[in-house]
Design a protein around this motif. Structure first.
Motif, PDB file in Angstrom:
ATOM      1  N   CYS A 292       0.853  -1.104  -0.243  1.00 34.87           N
ATOM      2  CA  CYS A 292       0.094   0.032  -0.097  1.00 34.87           C
ATOM      3  C   CYS A 292       0.803   1.286  -0.087  1.00 34.87           C
ATOM      4  O   CYS A 292       0.335   2.312  -0.417  1.00 34.87           O
ATOM      5  CB  CYS A 292      -1.127  -0.139   0.955  1.00 34.87           C
ATOM      6  SG  CYS A 292      -0.177   0.346   2.799  1.00 34.87           S
ATOM      7  N   GLY A 293       2.200   1.401   0.358  1.00 39.79           N
ATOM      8  CA  GLY A 293       2.993   2.409   0.098  1.00 39.79           C
ATOM      9  C   GLY A 293       3.022   2.993  -1.125  1.00 39.79           C
ATOM     10  O   GLY A 293       3.041   2.249  -2.075  1.00 39.79           O
ATOM     11  N   ARG A 294       3.260   4.320  -1.111  1.00 36.35           N
ATOM     12  CA  ARG A 294       3.461   5.067  -2.426  1.00 36.35           C
ATOM     13  C   ARG A 294       4.949   5.724  -2.450  1.00 36.35           C
ATOM     14  O   ARG A 294       5.014   6.513  -1.617  1.00 36.35           O
ATOM     15  CB  ARG A 294       2.523   6.197  -2.372  1.00 36.35           C
ATOM     16  CG  ARG A 294       0.954   5.824  -2.368  1.00 36.35           C
ATOM     17  CD  ARG A 294       0.319   5.141  -3.465  1.00 36.35           C
ATOM     18  NE  ARG A 294       0.237   3.566  -3.510  1.00 36.35           N
ATOM     19  CZ  ARG A 294      -0.052   2.802  -4.276  1.00 36.35           C
ATOM     20  NH1 ARG A 294      -0.601   3.328  -5.140  1.00 36.35           N
ATOM     21  NH2 ARG A 294       0.092   1.648  -4.015  1.00 36.35           N
ATOM     22  N   ASN A 295       5.551   5.552  -3.398  1.00 35.77           N
ATOM     23  CA  ASN A 295       7.017   6.120  -3.692  1.00 35.77           C
ATOM     24  C   ASN A 295       6.590   7.031  -4.899  1.00 35.77           C
ATOM     25  O   ASN A 295       6.187   6.824  -5.785  1.00 35.77           O
ATOM     26  CB  ASN A 295       8.050   5.362  -4.185  1.00 35.77           C
ATOM     27  CG  ASN A 295       9.203   6.100  -4.142  1.00 35.77           C
ATOM     28  OD1 ASN A 295       9.862   6.113  -5.305  1.00 35.77           O
ATOM     29  ND2 ASN A 295       9.752   6.750  -3.262  1.00 35.77           N
ATOM     30  N   THR A 296       6.696   8.411  -4.412  1.00 35.67           N
ATOM     31  CA  THR A 296       6.317   9.400  -5.302  1.00 35.67           C
ATOM     32  C   THR A 296       7.183  10.612  -5.531  1.00 35.67           C
ATOM     33  O   THR A 296       8.362  10.725  -5.010  1.00 35.67           O
ATOM     34  CB  THR A 296       4.994  10.085  -4.747  1.00 35.67           C
ATOM     35  OG1 THR A 296       5.524  10.674  -3.429  1.00 35.67           O
ATOM     36  CG2 THR A 296       3.591   9.332  -4.536  1.00 35.67           C
ATOM     37  N   ARG A 297       7.001  11.341  -6.880  1.00 33.53           N
ATOM     38  CA  ARG A 297       8.074  12.223  -7.227  1.00 33.53           C
ATOM     39  C   ARG A 297       6.782  13.565  -7.665  1.00 33.53           C
ATOM     40  O   ARG A 297       6.068  13.333  -8.437  1.00 33.53           O
ATOM     41  CB  ARG A 297       8.968  11.905  -8.023  1.00 33.53           C
ATOM     42  CG  ARG A 297       9.887  12.930  -8.693  1.00 33.53           C
ATOM     43  CD  ARG A 297      10.875  12.372  -9.524  1.00 33.53           C
ATOM     44  NE  ARG A 297      10.610  11.388 -10.554  1.00 33.53           N
ATOM     45  CZ  ARG A 297      11.315  10.620 -11.061  1.00 33.53           C
ATOM     46  NH1 ARG A 297      12.619  10.587 -10.449  1.00 33.53           N
ATOM     47  NH2 ARG A 297      10.820   9.638 -11.881  1.00 33.53           N
ATOM     48  N   LEU A 298       7.414  14.795  -7.360  1.00 31.94           N
ATOM     49  CA  LEU A 298       6.634  15.914  -7.750  1.00 31.94           C
ATOM     50  C   LEU A 298       7.545  16.394  -9.278  1.00 31.94           C
ATOM     51  O   LEU A 298       8.427  16.256  -9.503  1.00 31.94           O
ATOM     52  CB  LEU A 298       6.914  16.985  -6.878  1.00 31.94           C
ATOM     53  CG  LEU A 298       6.016  17.018  -5.556  1.00 31.94           C
ATOM     54  CD1 LEU A 298       6.382  18.021  -4.333  1.00 31.94           C
ATOM     55  CD2 LEU A 298       4.628  17.124  -5.840  1.00 31.94           C
ATOM     56  N   PRO A 299       6.380  16.641 -10.119  1.00 30.92           N
ATOM     57  CA  PRO A 299       6.738  16.887 -11.615  1.00 30.92           C
ATOM     58  C   PRO A 299       7.768  17.980 -11.716  1.00 30.92           C
ATOM     59  O   PRO A 299       7.757  18.860 -10.909  1.00 30.92           O
ATOM     60  CB  PRO A 299       5.534  17.072 -12.334  1.00 30.92           C
ATOM     61  CG  PRO A 299       4.523  17.232 -11.156  1.00 30.92           C
ATOM     62  CD  PRO A 299       4.950  16.802  -9.883  1.00 30.92           C
ATOM     63  N   GLU A 300       8.590  17.752 -12.441  1.00 25.04           N
ATOM     64  CA  GLU A 300       9.724  18.696 -12.586  1.00 25.04           C
ATOM     65  C   GLU A 300       9.089  20.010 -13.049  1.00 25.04           C
ATOM     66  O   GLU A 300       8.192  19.965 -14.161  1.00 25.04           O
ATOM     67  CB  GLU A 300      10.854  18.379 -13.740  1.00 25.04           C
ATOM     68  CG  GLU A 300      11.729  17.573 -13.054  1.00 25.04           C
ATOM     69  CD  GLU A 300      12.738  16.844 -14.109  1.00 25.04           C
ATOM     70  OE1 GLU A 300      12.997  17.651 -15.127  1.00 25.04           O
ATOM     71  OE2 GLU A 300      13.269  15.677 -13.885  1.00 25.04           O
ATOM     72  N   GLY A 301       9.333  21.087 -12.775  1.00 20.06           N
ATOM     73  CA  GLY A 301       8.879  22.355 -13.544  1.00 20.06           C
ATOM     74  C   GLY A 301       7.754  22.910 -12.642  1.00 20.06           C
ATOM     75  O   GLY A 301       7.404  24.018 -13.114  1.00 20.06           O
ATOM     76  N   GLY A 302       7.384  22.223 -11.836  1.00 18.55           N
ATOM     77  CA  GLY A 302       6.232  22.511 -11.051  1.00 18.55           C
ATOM     78  C   GLY A 302       6.592  23.448  -9.832  1.00 18.55           C
ATOM     79  O   GLY A 302       7.695  23.826  -9.701  1.00 18.55           O
ATOM     80  N   LYS A 303       5.406  24.008  -9.291  1.00 19.49           N
ATOM     81  CA  LYS A 303       5.754  25.043  -8.152  1.00 19.49           C
ATOM     82  C   LYS A 303       6.353  24.263  -7.040  1.00 19.49           C
ATOM     83  O   LYS A 303       7.170  24.996  -6.249  1.00 19.49           O
ATOM     84  CB  LYS A 303       4.423  25.449  -7.680  1.00 19.49           C
ATOM     85  CG  LYS A 303       4.845  26.371  -6.345  1.00 19.49           C
ATOM     86  CD  LYS A 303       3.170  26.989  -6.330  1.00 19.49           C
ATOM     87  CE  LYS A 303       3.388  28.083  -5.123  1.00 19.49           C
ATOM     88  NZ  LYS A 303       2.014  28.721  -4.622  1.00 19.49           N
TER      89      LYS A 303
END
Lengths: 601, 80
Positions: A292-303
């Motif tokens: 159930c864990g989520r490895n995530t990344r915020l999109p490049e160029g975003g705030k």
């Protein structure tokens, strides 16, 4: 002993001494492990009136007899202490890989006492145990701390540590292990910080002896079954944020500090959006069949920028709907900040939502906070999170918790929690049994001392009216007792609380691991013993019926949404039945007969 | 004809290949259609659906749909 490693580590931080002693088999048999064994140790040894942040408090790291045994989802450990947030017993539960290292290094329990003069960390490499100087990582965030300690010890070391929030004694500071798993609740990280203990790093290479390995092979069959069942597939696919949709659909998604039960922007912060926008991969704890864990990344160029884990459902509520932030990227950033600085996302959100309401009421000004704090302002919330972790300005007050802030600014009713701890993400006006569960939890607003979604929302095993008090006391008692036993075993709650036959299965596994034959009724009775002992701990500190309370918003202000519209939580009526069925007096105190019948004297 | 918006939550979205947006998609149905007709249109097996919500109100398979309705189908849930 089968299941238990048989060794307790004692670490006196005042004098810097580590000793090992054998585990008392009777203690193990009667109280199992996890919160069960820990509350017994605390009742026997703790100076009850101690300051939770003083040297007299004890901090217990503890696994359970089923941890790392091949039993389904068996990678959990707990941190148990007297909470600086609530003043009660508290037990905070975490997964990842640290619990496996802890157990396979050869230990059931680590008991920390005293207070170190300078920052230290504990390094456990199987038999070798030593306290080391933590000068290089004090002041660092949890990710940096983990890297530094691994360089100083061993690349395979699993690290459980605090960030700046714990060092600065934020009353809801978390202990973070494996980068992003958290023993988050009740301020266990602040107790660690107060003791000058920055981290516990463990490398374990041993095994665990079990009585009946063949029966444990059943675990793989059940894991396979879960992976093919709809709910199991959904867990793996969407993680816990799947439940945003369901809570919103049932109008029980706490919104705007529990004023409402439906969040308009729910579809922006749910499991599907995470897949579409931020998910790198799903993650599992040791021995997990759910992922159930989520490895995530915020999109490049975003705030907002960053990479990490989460958010979990509870954070989607606490730093999302409850403060009216419907921006997934901002929410994800807040989750990263909490993991890195070592904050509980739930009480951080609970405190910020109370502060936002106080600001709206005019009780607190932008001048006092340092900036305006309006509903939905993610940037203000982010700034406040940093201030809380560092203890800067208004952040110092906010770091004392939502109850403190609400009382200080003259509106105690805006704190949405019980016994000083903020609620989890299930609105009790739309599922009143959950309200009873929050009120009677030994540590207040909490989602791991049992939740009532299966019976109240899913109608499993029997359909139940979520708005009626009928049958709720009995159901809550059953869930609390079962949960206490499962947590004491050192396994994850999810599969066992989701499967209808979960209690039967855990009893079978417990018997197979330990060689001590236990039925479903036996394990429920042990759970009842543990729950009553926690109650007894709190009673000795003066807690009783007056503390089994809910905010007026839940008991007197009618619900605004959906089928629960107009409903409130009939708490007093449910409490009367609950105490009677528990064998407690009308003030919520366990009677001598009840304690005696459970073997508590 | 009526135009409604269908949203599949959780696993239903994966099973029935809903486009990658949690906002769902618009669909046209004959006047007098009910929630069951919408399920049929998408080939969704009704025993996979635990709950139907139309415009934030609980509904059932026989609930009649109106132009502009937002219909959400949900699977079983749990806590987290």
């Amino acid at each position: 002993m089968n299941g238990w490693m048989g060794t307790v580590l004692r670490v006196d931080l005042t004098v810097g001494r580590v000793t090992k002693e054998p585990l008392d088999p009777l203690l193990a048999r009667n109280y199992v492990g996890g919160r069960g064994m820990a509350v017994k140790i605390l009742l026997d040894e703790l100076k009850m009136d101690c300051d939770p942040l003083g040297p007299d408090n004890m901090l217990i790291f503890i696994n359970g007899p089923l941890t790392v045994t091949g039993t389904l989802c068996s990678g959990r450990y707990m941190v148990v202490t007297k909470s600086p947030l609530t003043g009660t017993i508290c037990s905070s539960n975490s997964g990842g890989y640290f619990p496996a290292a802890f157990k396979t290094a050869g230990y059931d329990v680590i008991i920390f006492t005293g207070k170190s003069k300078k920052p230290v960390y504990l390094w456990v490499n199987d038999d070798h145990v030593e306290l080391r100087d933590a000068g290089a990582c004090w002041g660092r965030d949890t990710r940096e701390t983990c890297d530094i300690i691994r360089r100083e010890t061993h690349k395979e070391a699993c690290v459980s540590c605090i960030g700046p929030a714990g060092e600065n004694l934020v009353r809801y500071a978390a202990i973070i292990n494996d980068g992003a798993r958290a023993a988050a609740r009740s301020g266990v990280g602040a107790v660690m910080g107060a003791k000058g203990l920055k981290a516990v790093a463990i490398r374990g290479t041993g095994g665990v002896r079990v009585a009946d390995p063949e029966t444990l092979l059943k675990s793989t069959v059940i894991a396979d079954h879960i992976k093919k069942a709809d709910l199991g597939i959904a867990f793996a696919e969407f993680g816990t944020p799947l439940f945003v949709d369901v809570m919103n659909a049932n109008n029980i998604m706490p919104t705007k500090n529990f004023q409402e039960g439906f969040f308009e922007a729910g579809d922006e912060i749910n499991g599907a959006e995470i897949i579409d926008r931020t998910l790198v991969r799903s993650k599992a704890c040791y021995g997990c069949a759910l992922n159930c864990g989520r490895n995530t990344r915020l999109p490049e160029g975003g705030k907002y920028q960053g990479r990490g884990d989460g958010p979990e459902y509870e954070t989607c509520y606490s730093l999302g709907s409850n403060i009216m932030v419907g921006d997934l990227e901002a929410l994800t950033k807040m989750n990263y900040i909490c993991n890195e600085t070592g904050l509980d996302t739930m009480d951080a959100g609970s405190t910020i939502s109370a502060a936002m309401e106080l600001y709206e009421m005019g009780r607190i000004t932008a001048g006092e906070i340092g900036f305006p704090l309006v509903w939905g302002d993610a940037d203000a919330a982010i700034q406040l999170l940093y201030m809380i972790a560092s203890g800067e300005g208004f952040g110092r007050e906010a770091g004392m918790g939502g109850r403190y802030v609400a009382e200080k600014y003259g509106a105690p009713d805006v704190f949405m929690g019980s016994k000083g701890q903020g609620f989890a993400g299930y609105h009790p006006r739309g599922m009143v049994g959950q309200g009873l569960l929050y009120a009677t939890s030994p540590e207040g607003g909490n989602h791991t001392t049992g939740n009532t979604i299966q019976p109240e929302i899913n109608g499993i095993p029997e359909p139940m009216d979520p708005l009626s008090a009928e049958g709720k006391a009995e159901m809550v008692i059953r869930r609390q007792n079962e949960t206490a036993f499962i947590e004491a075993c050192g396994v994850c709650l999810f599969p066992y609380m989701l499967m209808e036959e979960g209690t039967e299965i855990i009893a079978e596994f417990y018997s197979a691991v330990t060689g001590l034959e236990h039925t479903e009724d036996d394990v429920r009775r042990i759970g009842e013993r543990i729950f009553n002992l926690e109650r007894e701990f709190n009673r000795r500190l003066g807690f009783d019926r007056k503390d089994d309370s809910l905010p007026k918003r839940l008991t007197h202000e009618p619900h605004t949404d959906g089928i629960a519209e107009g409903n409130v939580v009939p708490l007093e009526e449910m409490l009367d039945s609950y105490y009677r069925l528990r064998g407690w007096d009308s003030n919520g105190v366990p009677t001598g007969d009840t304690l005696g019948s459970l073997g508590i004297f | 004809m009526i135009r409604i918006r269908i949203i599949l939550s959780g696993l239903l979205r994966k099973h029935y290949r809903m486009p990658p947006s949690s906002k769902g998609e618009a669909v046209e149905l004959k006047s007098g259609a009910c929630a069951a007709d919408l399920l049929s249109r998408y080939g969704i097996v009704s025993d996979k659906v635990h709950m139907i919500v139309i415009n934030r109100r609980k509904a059932n398979l026989r609930t009649l749909l109106k132009d502009g309705d937002q219909v959400r189908f949900l699977p079983l849930a749990a806590g987290g």
